[in-house]
Design an enzyme around this catalytic site. Structure first.
Site, PDB file in Angstrom:
ATOM      1  N   ARG A   1       0.848  -1.206   0.000  1.00  0.00           N
ATOM      2  CA  ARG A   1       0.000   0.000   0.000  1.00  0.00           C
ATOM      3  C   ARG A   1       0.874   1.242   0.000  1.00  0.00           C
ATOM      4  NH1 ARG A   1      -3.028  -3.443   3.589  1.00  0.00           N
ATOM      5  NH2 ARG A   1      -2.169  -2.493   5.485  1.00  0.00           N
TER       6      ARG A   1
ATOM      7  N   LYS B   1     -12.409  14.665   5.348  1.00  0.00           N
ATOM      8  CA  LYS B   1     -13.542  14.174   4.574  1.00  0.00           C
ATOM      9  C   LYS B   1     -14.402  13.238   5.402  1.00  0.00           C
ATOM     10  CE  LYS B   1     -14.172  10.679   2.016  1.00  0.00           C
ATOM     11  NZ  LYS B   1     -13.998   9.559   1.084  1.00  0.00           N
TER      12      LYS B   1
ATOM     13  N   LYS C   1     -18.740  17.521  -1.614  1.00  0.00           N
ATOM     14  CA  LYS C   1     -18.329  16.423  -2.503  1.00  0.00           C
ATOM     15  C   LYS C   1     -19.576  15.622  -2.845  1.00  0.00           C
ATOM     16  CE  LYS C   1     -15.239  12.460  -2.991  1.00  0.00           C
ATOM     17  NZ  LYS C   1     -13.870  11.989  -2.855  1.00  0.00           N
TER      18      LYS C   1
HETATM   19  C1  5MM Z   1     -11.306   6.312  -2.330  1.00  0.00           C
HETATM   20  O1  5MM Z   1     -12.460   5.718  -1.768  1.00  0.00           O
HETATM   21  C2  5MM Z   1     -12.977   6.385  -0.623  1.00  0.00           C
HETATM   22  C3  5MM Z   1     -12.987   5.527   0.571  1.00  0.00           C
HETATM   23  O2  5MM Z   1     -13.824   4.431   0.478  1.00  0.00           O
HETATM   24  P1  5MM Z   1     -13.937   3.384   1.733  1.00  0.00           P
HETATM   25  O3  5MM Z   1     -14.172   4.176   2.970  1.00  0.00           O
HETATM   26  O4  5MM Z   1     -15.101   2.535   1.331  1.00  0.00           O
HETATM   27  O5  5MM Z   1     -12.673   2.628   1.787  1.00  0.00           O
HETATM   28  C4  5MM Z   1     -14.329   7.007  -0.963  1.00  0.00           C
HETATM   29  O6  5MM Z   1     -14.937   7.638   0.125  1.00  0.00           O
HETATM   30  C5  5MM Z   1     -14.066   8.034  -2.007  1.00  0.00           C
HETATM   31  O7  5MM Z   1     -13.288   9.090  -1.476  1.00  0.00           O
HETATM   32  C6  5MM Z   1     -15.312   8.630  -2.613  1.00  0.00           C
HETATM   33  O8  5MM Z   1     -16.393   7.756  -2.667  1.00  0.00           O
HETATM   34  C7  5MM Z   1     -14.989   9.047  -4.036  1.00  0.00           C
HETATM   35  O9  5MM Z   1     -14.380   7.962  -4.694  1.00  0.00           O
HETATM   36  P2  5MM Z   1     -14.926   7.532  -6.121  1.00  0.00           P
HETATM   37  O10 5MM Z   1     -14.197   6.248  -6.433  1.00  0.00           O
HETATM   38  O11 5MM Z   1     -16.412   7.384  -5.996  1.00  0.00           O
HETATM   39  O12 5MM Z   1     -14.541   8.698  -7.027  1.00  0.00           O
END
Ligand code: 5MM
Length: 341
Positions: free
Chosen positions: A45, A136, A221
């Protein structure tokens, strides 16, 4: 850099720049690595994210900030440099995901509530010391109209939690990204997405006002207004742009610091084309840019495949997607630019 919340928010949506959402929790990044056949360990990672943060063309020209996960904000690169310092050296702002994930909402099958408020004041103080200047929190609103999902209780509970989180962030000198994601996974049509998104944003801003959050120091967002994936329909960029902007004009105050969309499962090019169409029908009262996870990272992940020999190719793939989204944030993207690349 200025420490004023409104200045940080303005820098996050500076012309043609957007956010890299690299805040996948360990479970989510494992799913992404499974697709490319890479074992998910603390080192893999770290290697992957170091490769992204050292991609200087993408980072210096197109990325205003990076959303990190707790593990990453504490990690050091292979040469011992904190990853946060690599991000700062590129001119981008480090940010941090502070929610603890969406959990089932008791009494409301199919709905979720995002947790993580307990101890948040102390965690924000620690993250500030580590260099985070924005945070966020993602609320997840699924749509399954036949089952009464989402309930009004879910929309209200998530909006209240987002407002409490945002107020705590501002107290700590951190810009809150408020992310009320209406999922595109269902079988609903585009007008249902519009209606549920309208109810969600209306409640969100009611709660943010009630919590005395300074809107100038926040970033929204949101999802775009789209038909659900299982509907079998793909909305055209023109329709997405028209309905998304109509929604925001009805619900989102002009005072906020800016808007940075999630990609939500759209293909890379779809996410770019829709962002471009949204900006092409401007001017709008807010800056509208990207805060993409999957739509920025799918291509570099595939090119990388866990091999050091592929780092340059992966960084080039990242630079291309970031460039395309830079143009889309300015309303200057053309499909032919993808073919040329
Ligand atoms: C990058 O993914 C973020 C974290 O997801 P998990 O908490 O499920 O691990 C997610 O919050 C992300 O920042 C947003 O959904 C935007 O990502 P996408 O892939 O929808 O652009």
């Amino acid at each position: 850099m200025s420490e004023r919340l409104e200045d940080i928010a303005a820098a996050m949506v500076a012309d043609g720049k957007g956010l890299l959402a690299a805040d996948e929790s360990s479970g989510t990044i494992k799913k992404r690595f499974d697709v490319i056949g890479v074992e998910s360990t603390a080192d893999s990672r770290r290697d992957y994210r170091e490769m992204m943060f050292r991609a200087s063309e993408a980072m210096t020209k197109y990325i205003s900030g990076v959303i990190l996960y707790d593990e990453t904000i504490h990690q050091k690169a292979a040469d011992g440099t904190p990853l946060v310092d690599i991000i700062k050296a590129s001119g981008a702002i480090p940010g941090i995901k502070v929610d603890a994930g969406a959990k089932p909402l008791a009494g409301f099958p199919g709905d979720t509530i995002t947790e993580g408020l307990d101890g948040l004041r102390e965690r924000l103080a620690d993250y500030y010391k580590l260099g985070a200047r924005f945070a966020k929190w993602r609320a997840v609103i699924d749509i399954d109209v036949s089952k009464g999902v989402p309930s009004a209780t879910s929309i209200a509970s998530n909006a209240h939690a987002l407002a409490r989180y945002a107020a705590l962030c501002q107290e700590a000198g951190i810009v809150p990204i408020v992310e009320p994601e209406v999922l595109m996974d269902g079988a609903h049509d585009i007008d249902t997405c519009y209606e549920i998104s309208k109810a969600t944003l209306t409640k969100l801003y009611t709660e943010l006002y009630a919590a005395r959050v300074a809107l100038e120091g926040t970033i929204l967002k949101p999802n775009m207004v789209l038909a659900g994936k299982k509907s079998g329909k793909v909305s055209s960029p023109g329709e997405v742009a028209e309905k998304t902007i109509k929604l925001f004009r009805e619900t989102v105050p002009a005072a906020i610091g800016g808007i940075a969309f999630l990609s939500g499962g759209q293909s890379d090019e779809e996410a770019t084309a829709n962002l471009n169409a949204i900006n092409a029908i401007g001017p709008h009262p807010w800056k509208l840019t990207f805060s993409y996870g999957r739509a920025l990272q799918a291509a570099p992940q595939k090119a990388w495949g866990g091999k050091a020999a592929n780092v340059a190719a992966a960084q080039a793939a990242f630079a291309h997607r970031a460039h395309m989204n830079h143009l889309a944030a300015l309303g200057q993207w053309q499909p032919t630019l993808e073919q040329a690349a």
